[in-house]
Design an enzyme around this catalytic site. Structure first.
Site, mmCIF file in Angstrom:
data_model
loop_
_atom_site.group_PDB
_atom_site.id
_atom_site.type_symbol
_atom_site.label_atom_id
_atom_site.label_comp_id
_atom_site.label_asym_id
_atom_site.label_seq_id
_atom_site.Cartn_x
_atom_site.Cartn_y
_atom_site.Cartn_z
ATOM 1 N N LYS A 55 0.812 -1.161 0.076
ATOM 2 C CA LYS A 55 0.036 -0.018 0.116
ATOM 3 C C LYS A 55 0.879 1.327 0.032
ATOM 4 O O LYS A 55 0.752 2.045 -0.640
ATOM 5 C CB LYS A 55 -1.024 0.026 1.151
ATOM 6 C CG LYS A 55 -1.875 1.328 1.212
ATOM 7 C CD LYS A 55 -2.031 1.694 2.632
ATOM 8 C CE LYS A 55 -1.084 2.358 3.232
ATOM 9 N NZ LYS A 55 -1.440 2.844 4.630
ATOM 10 N N CYS B 192 -18.559 4.949 6.527
ATOM 11 C CA CYS B 192 -18.696 3.601 6.378
ATOM 12 C C CYS B 192 -17.419 3.088 7.374
ATOM 13 O O CYS B 192 -16.704 2.465 7.272
ATOM 14 C CB CYS B 192 -18.354 2.891 5.051
ATOM 15 S SG CYS B 192 -18.720 1.279 4.729
ATOM 16 N N CYS C 225 -25.090 3.735 8.324
ATOM 17 C CA CYS C 225 -25.802 3.345 7.190
ATOM 18 C C CYS C 225 -26.960 4.283 6.998
ATOM 19 O O CYS C 225 -27.253 4.499 5.791
ATOM 20 C CB CYS C 225 -26.340 1.843 7.163
ATOM 21 S SG CYS C 225 -25.059 0.597 7.195
ATOM 22 N N CYS D 47 -26.047 7.094 4.785
ATOM 23 C CA CYS D 47 -25.293 6.874 3.394
ATOM 24 C C CYS D 47 -26.354 6.891 2.220
ATOM 25 O O CYS D 47 -27.119 6.294 2.452
ATOM 26 C CB CYS D 47 -24.678 5.447 3.892
ATOM 27 S SG CYS D 47 -23.799 4.839 2.247
ATOM 28 N N CYS E 34 -26.563 -1.159 -1.172
ATOM 29 C CA CYS E 34 -25.448 -1.748 -0.518
ATOM 30 C C CYS E 34 -25.823 -2.997 -0.070
ATOM 31 O O CYS E 34 -26.557 -3.149 0.915
ATOM 32 C CB CYS E 34 -24.897 -0.813 0.635
ATOM 33 S SG CYS E 34 -23.487 -1.531 1.420
#
Length: 286
Positions: free
Chosen positions: A195, A265, A272, A275, A281
């Site tokens: 990463k 998230c 949620c 969102c 989702c």
């Protein structure tokens, strides 16, 4: 006309068959059966078509359901750029007025500090280092105890002192004080993972060579089912994403999902209800 020319057995027809066989994925001319004139004509007609630019239909590439709409919703939720990563992420930690070589070293160092550490803590540690003049030479001249005091309380700070000193010495000896410009070389440095390497390529060298997958990207893409099957490790997730995600999105996806993971998230108790993807989702708690 193509079939007749091939049936004549001329040298030109043989060459055409060779090229067509390679294009269409077929066998060489010598392996084509000759028992049936009809079969031979059909085969040759197909291969002549391949020679003219026709090819077998390809299977559609797999992609997740609703991913484009989900992505647009995440962009909308991130439009204010007010997550910790936006103000104190690695791209904000280096001295933009420093010489390019010093800037690249600072990018790599901030990435090494950021592992298992909140952006706010990494940013503060980098600020303290920069106040002392953060260069390859200054770090090499610094004793371990002093370096540890400066970077504390980043996660695993004792190990990072060791890795920073080892990596900095390698950069001085092998790269003239600069950082490597390939992922393969970067991940060979002590304390530098995939990463970090992909982000270093992106930020320091302005080169997108892969998707940088951290815990946020790993968690969110699994929740959204942006991988064919659940992945256990970030590197698995990177490979799975790169198989289908358009390359022009590779630079953006880390920044988008990291901030989304910091604000909405969340690892535990995701928000949620706030969102925009709650209805599309797979992991949403409705």
């Amino acid at each position: 006309m193509c079939a007749a020319g091939a049936a004549g057995g001329g040298r030109t027809a043989a060459r055409r068959l060779g090229r067509a066989g390679e294009t269409a994925g077929g066998s060489q001319p010598g392996s084509i059966p000759r028992r049936s004139r009809r079969r031979r004509s059909v085969t040759i007609a197909y291969e002549c078509g391949a020679e003219q630019g026709m090819s077998e239909p390809q299977r559609p590439r797999w992609e997740p359901k609703d991913w484009r709409q989900q992505l647009e919703h995440i962009r909308e939720m991130r439009k204010n750029r007010d997550a910790p990563v936006d103000a104190m992420g690695v791209q904000k930690c280096y001295d933009s007025n420093a010489p390019p070589q010093v800037m690249r070293y600072q990018v790599l160092l901030s990435l090494m500090l950021s592992s298992q550490t909140k952006d706010q803590v990494t940013w503060a540690a980098m600020l303290r280092l920069r106040q002392r003049g953060l260069t390859v030479d200054s770090v090499l001249q610094m004793d371990d105890a002093t370096l540890g005091q400066i970077i504390y309380p980043v996660g695993f700070w004792r190990n990072k002192v060791k890795y920073i000193k080892q990596t900095t010495a390698i950069l001085k000896q092998k790269y003239g004080g600069d950082i490597p410009r390939t992922v393969e070389e970067l991940v060979q440095l002590p304390g530098v993972g995939p990463k970090m390497a992909y982000l270093a390529m992106n930020i320091a060298w302005d080169s997108v060579s892969g998707i940088a997958v951290d815990t946020h990207v790993h968690r969110i893409t699994n929740r959204l089912k942006w991988v064919k099957k659940e992945t256990k490790y970030p590197e698995e997730t990177r490979v799975a994403l790169e198989e289908w995600l358009p390359r022009d999105l590779w630079r953006e996806i880390n920044w988008l999902l990291v901030g989304f993971g910091q604000q909405t998230c969340l690892p535990v108790n995701p928000r949620c209800r706030e969102c925009l993807n709650q209805d599309i989702c797979p992991a949403a708690k409705r």
